[in-house]
Each structure stands twice: as structure tokens, then as C-alpha cells.
Design a protein around this motif. Structure first.
Motif, PDB file in Angstrom:
ATOM      1  N   LYS A  56     -51.050 -17.508 -29.814  1.00 24.49           N
ATOM      2  CA  LYS A  56     -50.443 -19.008 -30.103  1.00 24.49           C
ATOM      3  C   LYS A  56     -49.228 -18.650 -30.379  1.00 24.49           C
ATOM      4  O   LYS A  56     -48.468 -19.555 -30.038  1.00 24.49           O
ATOM      5  N   ILE A  57     -48.512 -17.577 -30.878  1.00 25.45           N
ATOM      6  CA  ILE A  57     -47.149 -17.301 -31.193  1.00 25.45           C
ATOM      7  C   ILE A  57     -46.514 -17.604 -29.753  1.00 25.45           C
ATOM      8  O   ILE A  57     -45.502 -18.119 -29.591  1.00 25.45           O
ATOM      9  N   LEU A  58     -47.054 -16.758 -28.631  1.00 24.05           N
ATOM     10  CA  LEU A  58     -46.401 -16.464 -27.452  1.00 24.05           C
ATOM     11  C   LEU A  58     -46.424 -18.002 -26.714  1.00 24.05           C
ATOM     12  O   LEU A  58     -45.531 -18.482 -26.098  1.00 24.05           O
ATOM     13  N   GLU A  59     -47.625 -18.696 -26.801  1.00 22.00           N
ATOM     14  CA  GLU A  59     -47.836 -19.976 -26.432  1.00 22.00           C
ATOM     15  C   GLU A  59     -46.971 -21.075 -26.793  1.00 22.00           C
ATOM     16  O   GLU A  59     -46.730 -22.105 -26.154  1.00 22.00           O
ATOM     17  N   LYS A  60     -46.618 -21.061 -28.111  1.00 18.85           N
ATOM     18  CA  LYS A  60     -45.437 -21.846 -28.694  1.00 18.85           C
ATOM     19  C   LYS A  60     -44.206 -21.897 -27.865  1.00 18.85           C
ATOM     20  O   LYS A  60     -43.460 -22.954 -27.955  1.00 18.85           O
ATOM     21  N   GLY A 160     -32.800 -23.224 -36.195  1.00 20.86           N
ATOM     22  CA  GLY A 160     -33.389 -23.300 -37.748  1.00 20.86           C
ATOM     23  C   GLY A 160     -35.011 -23.105 -37.667  1.00 20.86           C
ATOM     24  O   GLY A 160     -35.559 -23.105 -38.822  1.00 20.86           O
ATOM     25  N   ARG A 161     -35.401 -22.317 -36.685  1.00 19.60           N
ATOM     26  CA  ARG A 161     -36.766 -21.632 -36.581  1.00 19.60           C
ATOM     27  C   ARG A 161     -36.765 -20.280 -36.270  1.00 19.60           C
ATOM     28  O   ARG A 161     -35.849 -20.057 -35.287  1.00 19.60           O
ATOM     29  N   GLN A 162     -37.576 -19.421 -36.570  1.00 18.17           N
ATOM     30  CA  GLN A 162     -37.839 -18.400 -35.976  1.00 18.17           C
ATOM     31  C   GLN A 162     -38.692 -18.437 -34.727  1.00 18.17           C
ATOM     32  O   GLN A 162     -39.759 -18.839 -34.506  1.00 18.17           O
ATOM     33  N   VAL A 163     -38.195 -17.620 -33.506  1.00 18.11           N
ATOM     34  CA  VAL A 163     -38.670 -17.838 -32.339  1.00 18.11           C
ATOM     35  C   VAL A 163     -38.705 -16.264 -31.775  1.00 18.11           C
ATOM     36  O   VAL A 163     -37.966 -15.670 -32.048  1.00 18.11           O
ATOM     37  N   PRO A 164     -39.717 -15.906 -31.019  1.00 18.82           N
ATOM     38  CA  PRO A 164     -40.048 -14.703 -30.385  1.00 18.82           C
ATOM     39  C   PRO A 164     -38.970 -14.635 -29.292  1.00 18.82           C
ATOM     40  O   PRO A 164     -39.050 -15.383 -28.272  1.00 18.82           O
ATOM     41  N   TYR A 165     -38.002 -13.422 -29.100  1.00 18.87           N
ATOM     42  CA  TYR A 165     -37.438 -13.222 -27.906  1.00 18.87           C
ATOM     43  C   TYR A 165     -37.510 -11.572 -27.564  1.00 18.87           C
ATOM     44  O   TYR A 165     -37.965 -10.980 -28.437  1.00 18.87           O
ATOM     45  N   GLU A 175     -29.091  -7.127 -27.926  1.00 18.50           N
ATOM     46  CA  GLU A 175     -28.966  -7.927 -26.794  1.00 18.50           C
ATOM     47  C   GLU A 175     -30.450  -8.721 -26.687  1.00 18.50           C
ATOM     48  O   GLU A 175     -31.267  -8.159 -27.280  1.00 18.50           O
ATOM     49  N   TRP A 176     -30.450  -9.925 -26.252  1.00 20.01           N
ATOM     50  CA  TRP A 176     -31.761 -10.618 -25.980  1.00 20.01           C
ATOM     51  C   TRP A 176     -32.061 -11.424 -24.645  1.00 20.01           C
ATOM     52  O   TRP A 176     -30.930 -11.640 -24.062  1.00 20.01           O
ATOM     53  N   LYS A 177     -33.213 -11.744 -24.481  1.00 19.18           N
ATOM     54  CA  LYS A 177     -33.559 -12.530 -23.442  1.00 19.18           C
ATOM     55  C   LYS A 177     -34.818 -13.174 -23.963  1.00 19.18           C
ATOM     56  O   LYS A 177     -35.471 -12.971 -24.672  1.00 19.18           O
ATOM     57  N   SER A 178     -35.077 -14.646 -23.022  1.00 20.80           N
ATOM     58  CA  SER A 178     -36.320 -15.240 -23.235  1.00 20.80           C
ATOM     59  C   SER A 178     -37.524 -14.577 -22.860  1.00 20.80           C
ATOM     60  O   SER A 178     -37.464 -13.836 -22.049  1.00 20.80           O
ATOM     61  N   LEU A 179     -38.772 -15.074 -23.318  1.00 18.59           N
ATOM     62  CA  LEU A 179     -39.908 -14.863 -22.701  1.00 18.59           C
ATOM     63  C   LEU A 179     -39.982 -15.379 -21.097  1.00 18.59           C
ATOM     64  O   LEU A 179     -40.465 -14.765 -20.171  1.00 18.59           O
ATOM     65  N   ALA A 180     -39.177 -16.506 -20.911  1.00 16.54           N
ATOM     66  CA  ALA A 180     -39.260 -16.903 -19.464  1.00 16.54           C
ATOM     67  C   ALA A 180     -38.557 -16.146 -18.610  1.00 16.54           C
ATOM     68  O   ALA A 180     -38.815 -15.768 -17.528  1.00 16.54           O
ATOM     69  N   ASP A 181     -37.277 -15.501 -19.215  1.00 15.31           N
ATOM     70  CA  ASP A 181     -36.477 -14.527 -18.642  1.00 15.31           C
ATOM     71  C   ASP A 181     -37.340 -13.036 -18.113  1.00 15.31           C
ATOM     72  O   ASP A 181     -37.310 -12.707 -17.234  1.00 15.31           O
ATOM     73  N   LEU A 182     -38.106 -12.954 -19.185  1.00 16.55           N
ATOM     74  CA  LEU A 182     -39.073 -11.624 -19.065  1.00 16.55           C
ATOM     75  C   LEU A 182     -39.891 -11.781 -17.720  1.00 16.55           C
ATOM     76  O   LEU A 182     -40.104 -11.083 -16.870  1.00 16.55           O
ATOM     77  N   GLY A 183     -40.493 -12.937 -17.633  1.00 15.17           N
ATOM     78  CA  GLY A 183     -41.564 -13.525 -16.508  1.00 15.17           C
ATOM     79  C   GLY A 183     -40.563 -13.593 -15.221  1.00 15.17           C
ATOM     80  O   GLY A 183     -40.990 -13.075 -14.039  1.00 15.17           O
ATOM     81  N   ARG A 184     -39.209 -13.620 -15.186  1.00 18.77           N
ATOM     82  CA  ARG A 184     -38.647 -13.431 -13.965  1.00 18.77           C
ATOM     83  C   ARG A 184     -38.463 -12.206 -13.743  1.00 18.77           C
ATOM     84  O   ARG A 184     -37.522 -11.930 -12.678  1.00 18.77           O
TER      85      ARG A 184
END
Length: 196
Positions: A56-60, A160-165, A175-184
Motif C-alpha cells: 500500500k505504501i508503494l502503491e500510494k 508536507g508529507r512523508q514519501v518513499p524515495y 542523494e535521492w530518486k523517485s520510485l518512477a526513476d527506479l523503474g526507468r
């Protein structure tokens, strides 16, 4: 930035399960619906609430998540068979990234190291992240050294919210990237500058 605690993801799983007649197992069954996935969730199947919470956290974030015993309920993960391995290969081939949900029980998994190795060879390490599930907010993940080869999923503050990166810390710099970037499978990470 913080790691996800088992209590936190278990609470997310319980919330999702409480909204469905039949509880956690029925919520998991109803969430199975794709043939193409953004994330293959490698995990130990011992705790359904924790896995539902992670899912659910990842699907959000807008990602679709494959969980073998949800999407392919006929699988018997306790038996290492060529049929199970072939189906898992097919599902990994249909997935853009792999998230390795590392918990205390993942150290005894027969499948997780195999899934990690297969996916690394198939898609590359750029499409893999480790999601440590720790016992408390002050705990630090431990485990197999090879997990340190991959970036981790942690919570970062965003709007203002906690998000998985997906994060890494070369030379101590976050350093960070999004879950969408992980898929790329992109190797480009952004640096945190002035707390952002």
C-alpha cells in the motif's frame, strides 16, 4: 529521512484490511490485477499485514506492485520447483523494478536472494532498491553485506508529507530518486541541497 518500521507498515496493512470484508487476506487478493508491474516486491511471506502495508505504501506513489502469493495464489513458495522459478522469472521480466523488503524473516527466505540475483542480471542493479523494515525508529538495518550494493527506500519529507524515495549516501551526502526513476533504471540521483 527515516526507515519504515514494521509497526508502521503493519498498521498500514491493518487499515487496508479493516476496510474490506474478509480482512487482510481478502484485501490482498482483491489488489491482484496486473500483468505488467512497476515493482516486483521480493519479500518473506510470513507476515501478511507487513507485506500488505509495504504494498500500500508503494502503491500510494502510483506504482503497481507484484506480490507472488497475491497475484499468483497457486504458487507454493515453500517448494523450490522449476515451475515456480519459471513463473517468478516471467513476473520479474514483466516488472520494471525490484524492491527487496528486508526484515528479520527475510534472512531465512529461500527465494529472496535468488530473486535479487536474477533481477540484477536481468535488469541491472539500477532498477533495485532495498526497503529495510526495522523494529523501531532508532534501529538500523543489518543483514547480508551484499544488500549494501543497492540504494535503500526511506521516507523523505515532500510537500508536507512523508514519501518513499530511493536514497543513497556516497561520501555521506544524501542523494535521492523517485520510485518512477527506479523503474526507468536511471543512475541519476539528485542531491539534497539546503534540506531539500
Amino acid at each position: 529521512m527515516t526507515f519504515y518500521t514494521e509497526a508502521q507498515v503493519r498498521a498500514e496493512g491493518r487499515r487496508a484490511g479493516s476496510l474490506v470484508h474478509g480482512g487482510v487476506q481478502e484485501a490482498l487478493r482483491k489488489s491482484a490485477r496486473f500483468d505488467q508491474y512497476d515493482i516486483f516486491l521480493s519479500h518473506s511471506f510470513r507476515d501478511a499485514e507487513v507485506i500488505l502495508g509495504v504494498k500500500k505504501i508503494l502503491e500510494k506513489t502510483g506504482r503497481s506492485v507484484y506480490v507472488d502469493w497475491i497475484d499468483d495464489a497457486q504458487l507454493d513458495r515453500s517448494a523450490v520447483t522449476p515451475e515456480t522459478a519459471n513463473l517468478l522469472r516471467t513476473r520479474m521480466n514483466q516488472s520494471l523494478s525490484l524492491v527487496y523488503a528486508h526484515s528479520e524473516s527475510s534472512t531465512t527466505s529461500k527465494w529472496m536472494p535468488w530473486e535479487l540475483g536474477y533481477f540484477d542480471g536481468h535488469r541491472s542493479g539500477q532498477a533495485i532498491a532495498i526497503m529495510p523494515l526495522v523494529s523501531s525508529a532508532s534501529a538500523r538495518p543489518s543483514g547480508q553485506e551484499y544488500l549494501g550494493l543497492y540504494p535503500r527506500i526511506e521516507e523523505l519529507q515532500s510537500d508536507g508529507r512523508q514519501v518513499p524515495y530511493v536514497v543513497r549516501r556516497p561520501a555521506g551526502i544524501l542523494e535521492w530518486k523517485s520510485l518512477a526513476d527506479l523503474g526507468r533504471a536511471t543512475s541519476s540521483f539528485r542531491r539534497i541541497v539546503n534540506g531539500r
